[in-house]
Design an enzyme around this catalytic site. Structure first.
Site, PDB file in Angstrom:
ATOM      1  N   THR A  94       0.917  -0.990  -0.465  1.00  7.63           N
ATOM      2  CA  THR A  94      -0.148   0.128  -0.168  1.00  7.63           C
ATOM      3  C   THR A  94       0.899   1.078   0.417  1.00  7.63           C
ATOM      4  O   THR A  94       1.771   1.582   0.064  1.00  7.63           O
ATOM      5  CB  THR A  94      -1.325   0.260   1.291  1.00  7.63           C
ATOM      6  OG1 THR A  94      -1.908  -1.056   0.897  1.00  7.63           O
ATOM      7  CG2 THR A  94      -2.126   1.109   1.384  1.00  7.63           C
ATOM      8  N   GLY A 114       2.493  -2.712   8.338  1.00  6.28           N
ATOM      9  CA  GLY A 114       2.857  -3.035   9.773  1.00  6.28           C
ATOM     10  C   GLY A 114       4.211  -3.340   9.877  1.00  6.28           C
ATOM     11  O   GLY A 114       4.656  -4.232   9.135  1.00  6.28           O
ATOM     12  N   GLU A 155      -6.105  -5.541   4.203  1.00  4.64           N
ATOM     13  CA  GLU A 155      -5.709  -6.658   3.951  1.00  4.64           C
ATOM     14  C   GLU A 155      -7.509  -6.940   1.918  1.00  4.64           C
ATOM     15  O   GLU A 155      -8.024  -7.749   2.026  1.00  4.64           O
ATOM     16  CB  GLU A 155      -6.419  -7.242   3.884  1.00  4.64           C
ATOM     17  CG  GLU A 155      -5.340  -9.303   3.497  1.00  4.64           C
ATOM     18  CD  GLU A 155      -4.533  -8.620   2.883  1.00  4.64           C
ATOM     19  OE1 GLU A 155      -3.542  -8.042   3.762  1.00  4.64           O
ATOM     20  OE2 GLU A 155      -4.004  -8.831   2.068  1.00  4.64           O
TER      21      GLU A 155
HETATM   22  C1  LIG Z   1      -4.757  -1.344  10.406  1.00  7.30           C
HETATM   23  C2  LIG Z   1      -3.975  -1.641   8.565  1.00  7.30           C
HETATM   24  C3  LIG Z   1      -2.881  -2.054   8.942  1.00  7.30           C
HETATM   25  C4  LIG Z   1      -2.507  -2.013   7.238  1.00  7.30           C
HETATM   26  N1  LIG Z   1      -1.426  -3.063   7.015  1.00  7.30           N
HETATM   27  C5  LIG Z   1      -0.799  -3.065   6.081  1.00  7.30           C
HETATM   28  C6  LIG Z   1      -0.005  -4.193   5.171  1.00  7.30           C
HETATM   29  O1  LIG Z   1       1.043  -4.732   6.217  1.00  7.30           O
HETATM   30  N2  LIG Z   1       1.351  -3.942   4.343  1.00  7.30           N
HETATM   31  C7  LIG Z   1       0.267  -3.171   3.051  1.00  7.30           C
HETATM   32  O2  LIG Z   1       0.451  -2.468   2.262  1.00  7.30           O
HETATM   33  N3  LIG Z   1      -0.752  -2.767   3.673  1.00  7.30           N
HETATM   34  C8  LIG Z   1      -1.630  -2.244   4.403  1.00  7.30           C
HETATM   35  N4  LIG Z   1      -2.817  -1.512   5.301  1.00  7.30           N
HETATM   36  C9  LIG Z   1      -3.548  -0.835   4.155  1.00  7.30           C
HETATM   37  C10 LIG Z   1      -4.910  -1.457   3.812  1.00  7.30           C
HETATM   38  O3  LIG Z   1      -4.102  -2.074   2.694  1.00  7.30           O
HETATM   39  C11 LIG Z   1      -5.310  -0.656   2.938  1.00  7.30           C
HETATM   40  O4  LIG Z   1      -5.905   0.409   3.866  1.00  7.30           O
HETATM   41  C12 LIG Z   1      -6.266  -1.518   2.208  1.00  7.30           C
HETATM   42  O5  LIG Z   1      -6.327  -1.872   1.248  1.00  7.30           O
HETATM   43  C13 LIG Z   1      -7.321  -0.329   1.778  1.00  7.30           C
HETATM   44  O6  LIG Z   1      -6.944   0.527   0.661  1.00  7.30           O
HETATM   45  P1  LIG Z   1      -7.114   2.425   0.755  1.00  7.30           P
HETATM   46  O7  LIG Z   1      -6.636   2.465   1.955  1.00  7.30           O
HETATM   47  O8  LIG Z   1      -6.033   2.734  -0.239  1.00  7.30           O
HETATM   48  O9  LIG Z   1      -8.666   2.434   1.363  1.00  7.30           O
HETATM   49  P2  LIG Z   1      -9.511   2.773  -0.080  1.00  7.30           P
HETATM   50  O10 LIG Z   1      -9.710   1.987  -2.372  1.00  7.30           O
HETATM   51  O11 LIG Z   1      -9.245   5.158  -0.465  1.00  7.30           O
HETATM   52  O12 LIG Z   1     -10.760   2.873   0.751  1.00  7.30           O
HETATM   53  C14 LIG Z   1     -12.168   4.291   0.598  1.00  7.30           C
HETATM   54  C15 LIG Z   1     -13.361   4.037  -0.024  1.00  7.30           C
HETATM   55  O13 LIG Z   1     -13.041   3.863  -1.490  1.00  7.30           O
HETATM   56  C16 LIG Z   1     -14.062   2.979  -2.002  1.00  7.30           C
HETATM   57  N5  LIG Z   1     -13.513   2.526  -3.385  1.00  7.30           N
HETATM   58  C17 LIG Z   1     -12.466   1.903  -3.651  1.00  7.30           C
HETATM   59  N6  LIG Z   1     -12.391   1.353  -4.725  1.00  7.30           N
HETATM   60  C18 LIG Z   1     -13.994   1.215  -5.251  1.00  7.30           C
HETATM   61  C19 LIG Z   1     -14.254   0.424  -6.368  1.00  7.30           C
HETATM   62  N7  LIG Z   1     -13.101  -0.121  -6.745  1.00  7.30           N
HETATM   63  N8  LIG Z   1     -15.806   0.372  -6.170  1.00  7.30           N
HETATM   64  C20 LIG Z   1     -15.850   1.266  -4.592  1.00  7.30           C
HETATM   65  N9  LIG Z   1     -15.379   1.662  -4.187  1.00  7.30           N
HETATM   66  C21 LIG Z   1     -14.367   1.194  -4.270  1.00  7.30           C
HETATM   67  C22 LIG Z   1     -14.114   2.273  -0.928  1.00  7.30           C
HETATM   68  O14 LIG Z   1     -14.810   0.840  -0.833  1.00  7.30           O
HETATM   69  C23 LIG Z   1     -14.125   3.537   0.441  1.00  7.30           C
HETATM   70  O15 LIG Z   1     -15.099   3.057   1.040  1.00  7.30           O
HETATM   71  C24 LIG Z   1      -2.502  -1.489   6.290  1.00  7.30           C
HETATM   72  C25 LIG Z   1      -4.166  -0.403   7.378  1.00  7.30           C
HETATM   73  C26 LIG Z   1      -4.423  -0.888   8.173  1.00  7.30           C
HETATM   74  C27 LIG Z   1      -5.816   0.018   8.656  1.00  7.30           C
END
Ligand SMILES: Cc1cc2nc3c(=O)[nH]c(=O)nc-3n(C[C@H](O)[C@H](O)[C@H](O)COP(=O)(O)OP(=O)(O)OC[C@H]3O[C@@H](n4cnc5c(N)ncnc54)[C@H](O)[C@@H]3O)c2cc1C
Ligand SMILES: CCCCCCCCCCCCCCCCCCCCCCCCCCCCCC(=O)SCCNC(=O)CCNC(=O)[C@H](O)C(C)(C)COP(=O)(O)OP(=O)(O)OC[C@H]1O[C@@H](n2cnc3c(N)ncnc32)[C@H](O)[C@@H]1OP(=O)(O)O
Length: 572
Positions: A53, A92, A335
């Site tokens: 990410t 993480g 995830e």
């Molecule tokens: C506690 C925690 C630990 C983590 N650990 C790791 C890790 O170790 N390694 C790593 O790589 N990542 C990690 N992450 C990141 C995590 O994988 C991402 O936050 C997650 O994949 C969501 O992506 P985003 O943050 O870009 O959310 P976004 O995709 O930006 O979500 C925001 C909104 O947009 C909507 N949305 C996005 N795309 C679409 C679509 N195509 N259709 C409809 N709606 C959509 C979503 O539903 C959501 O409502 C971690 C996150 C957390 C919270």
């Protein structure tokens, strides 16, 4: 070891080393590369993060901006963060703990981009733990929960790694820069499928923990008068308290059994994939994505129901419930964000529906889509029969999948592009996918309780729990079942009265059902859920340890309150 490191306190996060970094080596490295890194990771001779990410992209993996450009003159990849939003963000352990990371980057060779691939990058010195040259690291700051884990950020300024550091089990880059295609471009995503499967178990464990706390506390807590003049009853005697807690308890068992199925499926399908048979990958992805989304969402809501069912003490960190809720909330986003994951399942269902319409007999978890008759056969159903309940959930899911798919077809027939039709039907698609996963969980629960090798008295209790879970689902989503007349109002009333009977039937076994999780007090970390039930004494001891109680008059009195009181009194 991991637990010890985990409890070292702030700034240490080794969870992802175990659940993401090491499995990525296992699943994506060649045998040669495993010889180099796997044992080091398994022995914690190196500590890793899974850096996929970025600040600007988490969901849309194909949009990741970090680049890995192959330089044939030195046979190296150059890892670079070209923009602020390409900064790796959230992984993480990345901030302060890890000295290695598997970095997901857009692979460029011979001027062409081949999409996201995984690369092993050392990020800190093994001598003094300082960041390696060209690597900028840090923690992303306080979060909703899990603040003992250093979710971090990383930037790469043209960091050179050997060609052999690309994890090349599936795709390869030869010394001259030739790119060798993998059997499927999605194999680079295989560890996400694995992790989503483990989230189903984490959800079951979290819900098991929360229901253990709430059920035990509900037997200790006495409150109000059920009958005038009678002693205050255990709050678990109130039907409303049973209605709050027992469906969550049933869901914990349902999700635990679903995680068994997920683990078995993952093992057998990845086994076939090792032999080159990719046919099961699509269903595995759809099932893991849908189950992850469904179970974590229900679990997060269920933990908050348990928290509220414990009144004020549930809101205290002494209960352990706020921390559990924070963790479960993370599972809904990490995830694979839940909406996005459920849409992936919907995508697979729409495809399967079209195949079924074209005459293909469907198999696996979608087989029922071909078998279910569109025209409902109404009638007085036996709403306490598990087979009847499973059939009702499958009919509901098949109807909703058909409706969403037909709506989408209708939009496209009106001239909308497929993508626009998809977006304008995505709420229907999400609901259909949720109904599909719900029907899978119910069917799997019913099949498990009927086949699991247990004493018949235990089977009877598990069967009641499965009936309770199913009847709760029907009454909570009654409209879906009534819509085409498959169930009648009488059926729903029957379901509701059977549910009340199940609440009463489960009540005598409730404590045994949570004790069966065998969660030690040290794991549960809850004053309310203590095995010995001595809540009030330990609540008082817990409160006395509050940092605010270190001094009788807190320093804030002298700094702020005293002058404030004085100035107000002076005005009287
Ligand atoms: C506690 C925690 C630990 C983590 N650990 C790791 C890790 O170790 N390694 C790593 O790589 N990542 C990690 N992450 C990141 C995590 O994988 C991402 O936050 C997650 O994949 C969501 O992506 P985003 O943050 O870009 O959310 P976004 O995709 O930006 O979500 C925001 C909104 O947009 C909507 N949305 C996005 N795309 C679409 C679509 N195509 N259709 C409809 N709606 C959509 C979503 O539903 C959501 O409502 C971690 C996150 C957390 C919270
Ligand atoms: C009964 C109970 C008993 C209990 C007993 C108790 C035991 C004791 C236990 C102790 C208990 C103690 C209590 C424990 C409590 C625990 C709870 C608290 C835990 C707290 C911890 C906090 C969390 C920490 C962990 C965090 C780890 C997180 C790590 C990460 O987040 S890593 C980054 C993750 N990122 C993502 O997932 C990105 C998501 N995005 C994507 O996957 C993709 O971008 C996409 C959305 C899928 C889109 O991809 P594309 O655009 O490429 O695809 P497209 O949609 O166009 O589809 C193309 C085709 O590809 C197919 N496809 C897509 N993905 C995949 C895939 N992965 N595999 C296969 N195929 C794929 C897709 O289907 C399309 O196919 P087509 O339709 O045929 O074309």
């Amino acid at each position: 070891m991991a637990a010890a490191l985990q409890t070292l306190g702030g700034g240490i996060g080794i969870t992802l080393h175990w659940i993401a970094f090491t499995p990525t080596i296992e699943q994506q490295a060649t045998e040669e590369q495993k010889k180099k890194w796997l044992k080091l990771a398994q022995d914690v001779a190196i500590v890793g993060a899974y850096a996929q990410t970025e600040m600007g992209h988490g969901t849309f993996v194909r949009g990741l901006e970090t680049t890995a450009t192959y330089d044939p003159s030195t046979q190296e990849f150059v890892i670079n963060s070209p923009t602020l939003t390409s900064t790796k963000w959230w992984p993480g352990g990345l901030g302060k703990t890890a000295n290695h990371a598997t970095v997901m980057a857009q692979l460029y060779t011979r001027g062409k981009c081949y999409g996201p691939h995984n690369f092993m990058v050392q990020i800190r010195s093994l001598e003094n733990h300082q960041p390696c040259p060209g690597v900028t690291l840090g923690d992303i700051g306080p979060k909703m929960e899990s603040n003992g884990n250093d979710n971090g950020f990383a930037r790469f300024d043209h960091v050179r790694i050997p060609r052999e550091n690309m994890l090349m089990k599936f795709a390869r880059v030869e010394a001259d820069g030739t790119y060798v295609q993998p059997p499927s471009s999605k194999l680079a995503y295989s560890n996400m499928v694995y992790l989503r499967g483990t989230f189903v178990m984490s959800a079951a464990q979290a819900l098991a923990s929360a229901t253990t706390i709430a059920v035990r506390y509900s037997c200790v807590r006495r409150q109000s008068e059920m009958k005038p003049g009678e002693p205050e009853p255990q709050i678990l005697e109130y039907q409303t308290q049973q209605y709050k807690l027992f469906p969550q308890l049933a869901a914990a068992y349902a999700f635990w059994f679903a995680s068994w199925f997920m683990t078995q499926q993952h093992g057998s399908i990845t086994g076939s994939m090792e032999k080159g048979d990719m046919s099961g990958l699509a269903e595995l992805h759809a099932l893991s994505a849908g189950l992850k989304s469904y179970t974590t969402a229900v679990t997060a809501r269920g933990i908050d129901v348990c928290r509220m069912a414990c009144g004020g003490h549930g809101y205290s960190h002494a209960s352990g419930l706020p921390a559990l809720f924070g963790g479960a909330a993370a599972l809904c986003t990490a995830e694979g964000e839940n909406t996005v994951m459920m849409l992936q399942t919907a995508r697979y269902l729409v495809k399967c529906f079209a195949q079924s319409q074209a005459g293909k007999r469907l198999t696996g978890t979608v087989a029922y889509l071909s078998a279910v008759q569109p025209s409902p056969v109404a009638g007085n159903r036996n709403m306490s029969d598990l087979g009847t309940l499973v059939a009702a959930f499958q009919h509901r899911a098949a109807r909703m999948v058909r409706h969403a798919a037909m709506q989408m077809q209708g939009e496209m027939q009106k001239g909308k592009a497929r993508e626009d039709a998809w977006n304008s039907c995505s709420v229907l698609l999400i609901k259909a996918a949720e109904a599909h996963v719900h029907s899978f969980v119910v069917r799997n629960f019913a099949e498990t309780v009927q086949t699991v090798e247990v004493d018949e008295s235990v089977r009877a209790v598990l069967t009641s729990l499965c009936q309770l879970y199913s009847l709760y689902g029907i009454t909570e989503h009654a409209g879906d079942f009534l819509k085409d007349g498959y169930l009648t109002g009488r059926d729903i009333d029957a379901a509701s009265s059977h549910l009340s009977a199940m609440l009463a039937r489960v009540r005598p076994d409730a404590v045994a059902l949570v004790d069966a999780f065998d969660l030690h007090d040290k794991i549960l970390r809850s004053v309310l859920g203590r095995y010995d039930g001595r809540v009030y004494e330990h609540l008082y001891e817990w409160a006395k340890k509050s940092p605010l109680n270190k001094s009788e008059v807190h320093e804030s009195y002298y700094k702020y309150l005293q002058p404030f009181l004085k100035s107000n009194r002076a005005k009287l």
